[in-house]
Design an enzyme around this catalytic site. Structure first.
Site, PDB file in Angstrom:
ATOM      1  N   GLY A 470      -0.409  -0.722   3.939  1.00  0.00           N
ATOM      2  CA  GLY A 470      -0.666  -2.080   3.905  1.00  0.00           C
ATOM      3  C   GLY A 470       0.279  -2.929   3.033  1.00  0.00           C
ATOM      4  O   GLY A 470       0.334  -4.143   2.694  1.00  0.00           O
ATOM      5  N   GLY A 722       8.361  -0.559  -8.548  1.00  0.00           N
ATOM      6  CA  GLY A 722       7.014  -0.408  -8.104  1.00  0.00           C
ATOM      7  C   GLY A 722       6.297  -1.352  -8.576  1.00  0.00           C
ATOM      8  O   GLY A 722       6.002  -1.509  -9.961  1.00  0.00           O
ATOM      9  N   GLU A 725       0.413  -1.543  -8.123  1.00  0.00           N
ATOM     10  CA  GLU A 725      -0.614  -1.277  -8.911  1.00  0.00           C
ATOM     11  C   GLU A 725      -0.613  -2.003 -10.133  1.00  0.00           C
ATOM     12  O   GLU A 725      -1.578  -1.932 -11.024  1.00  0.00           O
ATOM     13  CB  GLU A 725      -0.674  -0.003  -9.130  1.00  0.00           C
ATOM     14  CG  GLU A 725      -1.395   1.002  -7.536  1.00  0.00           C
ATOM     15  CD  GLU A 725      -1.328   2.366  -8.233  1.00  0.00           C
ATOM     16  OE1 GLU A 725      -2.439   2.769  -8.429  1.00  0.00           O
ATOM     17  OE2 GLU A 725      -0.419   3.393  -7.867  1.00  0.00           O
TER      18      GLU A 725
END
Length: 759
Positions: A470, A722, A725
């Site tokens: 996702g 990244g 998170e």
């Protein structure tokens, strides 16, 4: 001729729509349990009704009598299968059908296989077990728990961190705080339910299951079944929500595979939402004690962070977020310690930003409390304690744009309009509060392989055994290939989610974009080198341009002189119709065995605070406005702004989506989300979406995401940090700080509910 490929673009990538968006919105994207499987039988789990003890007898007669039942796999039926392993690809060492011991409520005691789902479900309900029951330990304060130091129990947490003389510095500090915080058990509730579909063709086993780690699962399942990994295929083309819950493989997969072999046909088991609470992983419950000492000018001299975490009886799952909190600011001295509390619960696991979410919540709450003690603006307090180097090892940060994030987010939020006095801001019946907090997440990458094929008509195929959970990794991998090979994204196809593809690491730890794009980059650059050599070589369409700098644009090789050659002409000169390259990427600092481990399903993470040369983190700053009704104490979050610096952003559309989702989740963590536990029976109470509260559209009003440009060549070839998170790390603390600013009530235990604000 300069054949060296120029570095990847450092600006933010284009916000192209996801390449699989149409498939998803039209229902054509195939999820594992959607697979049309001929002659499939249906499996339903039967689970224990106690949390501690053993099975004295298992009564299956009524279940076997249900019409359509084909088989029941229960205790003693899988003795030929090895027990699961905790760690790497395994969620827990508990082998639920290997012995009669019950380690937690809801433990699998049987799998019923029938011609129809309804028959299997009816039979599973008719299974009865006689237990030798013992009193369970549910949580921190229960009798019978076991406690041990966390250091050394996990490869990612080898020791408690310290720097300087904390005790002396804290004792001498002019201003001190010493406070305790807690975060509750939280459970994944992905829209796509957990499922396993398995079938055998001779010695070949195929498993369709939502997975964040197809390569790792292939190896672990083969080990459990004692077969050659080459005979196992794991397929997971799309994952409908994971966030860590589909990273480690549970015991169910091997059980379903055994059932399929026993009945001689495909078996599909879709786990109910209620059963998922006990048979899958979850976020561990944590407690914290934070001590901070500072001078009157606001400079921190001592920082202490102790943590306690609940785990299962047999497994030492370690959260250990002190690795990040101990390096966040210029502390002067540091002391940390983490303890594991073993209780009669299923083993916890990864949930989006697993260590950082609970540990940074405690840290950032404490930072706000210290700012109040000092009479200092919370943003200014953080600015004063901005470090040049991290305090544990004195290593520099590869890049650190935290203050830029605070500056941009504060301006967009209107922080300058905040009145410092507690309870001083109102709007009619509503108390208004403003809070802020830091977000941080370690930047890592892992070994990864990719195969790229370019044809003479400009079509590109990218293959890697990564996972579309996702986040849009299919799209960013396609963008990297399109960029390097000079073709339109519409001509790129991306294949993922299959263990037969080139291996990729687990899709967790915000490493997928960095790892996959770095491997794709290497494969594409190998293709470029061959094309450039052919274009300027003898008989090539750009022969004689040997000193030119070359690039690929619009399906052509382009020289800086202005000359260009169509891709088809270059291939014609090469007398081939396609080029295909297989590339392996290993991050800086990887061991000599890193790539070998990749093929064995073991990911070597590199980056974060583990590298010797520097600390590699992505940062963000989040600002929240809360409104609390002065009569009802209803809590609302009408505004939230976050600014984030995460290296190169491959796709601003998917990046904003990830950060937005993280911030919304952070609001849920602050105000809604908690798994309620029956302390007497160690049983989860609210095991459904009716009672497990999450934010809905009405809870989210104005939300702004700011992407702060940042270039970091040290992290990986793609320059990607990244961010999947990162977004939810600071939100809950910012909400808690805003609640204090509005009401003067300091709520240190999540979630914050109306009853916490009633005086």
């Amino acid at each position: 001729m300069n054949q060296a490929a120029p570095a990847p673009k450092e600006n933010m990538g284009n916000p192209v729509p996801r390449i699989d968006a149409r498939l998803k919105v039209t229902g054509q994207a195939g999820y594992p349990a959607d697979l049309a499987t001929a002659n499939v039988a249906y499996g339903v789990l039967a689970t224990s009704t106690i949390a501690r003890g053993s099975i004295s007898a298992l009564r299956l007669e009524r279940a076997r009598a249900v019409p359509g039942v084909l088989d029941i796999v229960s205790v003693g039926d899988i003795d030929e299968v090895d027990k699961p392993k905790f760690g790497n690809a395994g969620a827990s060492s508990i082998g639920p059908l290997h012995d009669k011991t019950i380690f937690h409520d809801g433990q699998i005691i049987a799998l019923v296989v029938a011609e129809t789902f309804e028959a299997a479900a009816e039979a599973a309900m008719l299974i009865r077990a006689d237990y030798a029951q013992e009193t369970p330990s549910a949580s921190f304060d229960s009798q019978g728990t076991g406690i041990e130091p966390a250091a050394g129990k996990s490869p990612m947490y080898k020791e408690d961190l310290k720097a300087g003389d904390f005790d002396a510095a804290y004792a001498a500090a002019a201003v001190k705080i010493d406070q305790k915080y807690s975060t509750p058990t939280q459970h994944h509730n992905p829209i796509e339910l957990f499922s396993t579909t398995a079938w055998w063709q001779g010695d070949q086993l195929t498993v369709h299951e939502p997975s964040q780690n197809v390569t790792g699962w292939k190896t672990e399942l083969a080990r459990q079944l004692k077969i050659d990994p080459a005979n196992v295929r794991i397929v997971s083309p799309y994952v409908g929500g994971a966030f860590g819950s589909k990273g480690p493989m549970t015991a169910r997969t091997a059980i379903v595979a055994v059932a399929a072999r026993r009945v001689g046909r495909p078996v599909r088991c879709v786990v109910s939402r209620m059963q998922a609470y006990d048979t899958q992983t979850y976020r561990a419950e944590t407690r914290h004690r934070i001590r901070i000492g500072a001078n009157r000018d606001g400079r921190i001299t001592a920082f202490g962070h102790e943590g306690w975490e609940v785990t299962s009886r047999p497994d030492a799952y370690v959260v250990a977020g002190t690795s990040a909190t101990s390096r966040m600011y210029n502390y002067g001295s540091v002391l940390t310690h983490v303890s594991l509390v073993h209780a009669d619960r299923n083993t916890p696991g990864y949930m989006r930003s697993p260590p950082e979410t609970p540990y940074v919540y405690a840290l950032e709450n404490a930072m706000d409390e210290m700012a109040v003690e000092l009479g200092m603006d919370p943003v200014e307090f953080r600015r004063i304690n901005e470090p040049e180097k991290e305090p544990i090892g004195g290593k520099p940060f590869s890049s650190r744009s935290l203050i830029k994030c605070y500056d941009q987010a504060a301006e967009a939020f209107g922080w300058s309009k905040r009145e410092a006095a507690v309870g001083s801001m109102r709007d009619g019946d509503w108390l208004v509060g403003m809070g802020c907090a830091t977000a941080v997440y370690p930047t890592a990458a892992a070994p990864c392989a990719a195969r790229v094929r370019l044809t003479d008509d400009g079509h590109v195929r990218v293959q890697s055994g990564s996972h579309e959970i996702g986040t849009g990794v299919r799209t960013v991998a396609g963008q990297m290939a399109a960029e390097r090979l000079g073709v339109d994204i519409d001509k790129v196809s991306v294949e993922m989610g299959d263990s037969t593809l080139p291996p990729a690491p687990v899709s967790g730890g915000s490493i997928s974009t960095a790892s996959v794009c770095s491997a794709v980059l290497k494969a594409c650059d190998a293709i470029r080198e061959k094309l450039f050599a052919a274009a300027v070589g003898e008989g090539g369409p750009l022969a004689g341009s040997g000193n030119a700098k070359l690039e690929m644009e619009k399906e052509a090789v382009v020289a800086d002189s202005g000359k260009s050659a169509r891709l088809s002409d270059v291939f014609k000169a090469m007398q081939i119709g396609a080029l295909e390259e297989y590339a392996e990427f290993a991050p800086k600092g990887s061991s000599p065995e890193a790539l070998k481990k990749l093929y064995a399903g073991q990911a070597e993470f590199h980056g974060g605070d583990q590298d010797e040369d520097s600390v590699k983190y992505a940062f963000g700053a989040e600002f929240v406005e809360v409104r609390i009704n002065s009569y009802t104490r209803e809590i609302r979050v009408p505004r939230i702004v976050g600014a984030f610096a995460a290296g190169r952003i491959m796709n601003t559309r998917t990046a904003r989506s990830q950060l937005m989702g993280g911030m919304i989740w952070g609001i849920g963590q602050a105000l809604h989300e908690a798994t309620e536990i029956d302390q007497r029976h160690a049983r989860y109470v609210n095991r459904d979406l009716q009672d497990y509260l999450v934010p809905v559209n009405a809870d989210i009003k104005q939300l702004e995401v700011i992407l702060v440009p940042e270039v970091d060549h040290a992290v990986n070839p793609a320059g990607v940090k990244g961010l999947g998170e990162l977004g939810n790390v600071g939100t809950a603390a910012a909400v808690a700080s805003a609640v204090y600013h509005a009401t003067g009530r300091r709520i240190r235990d999540l979630p914050i509910r109306i009853e916490d604000l009633i005086v």
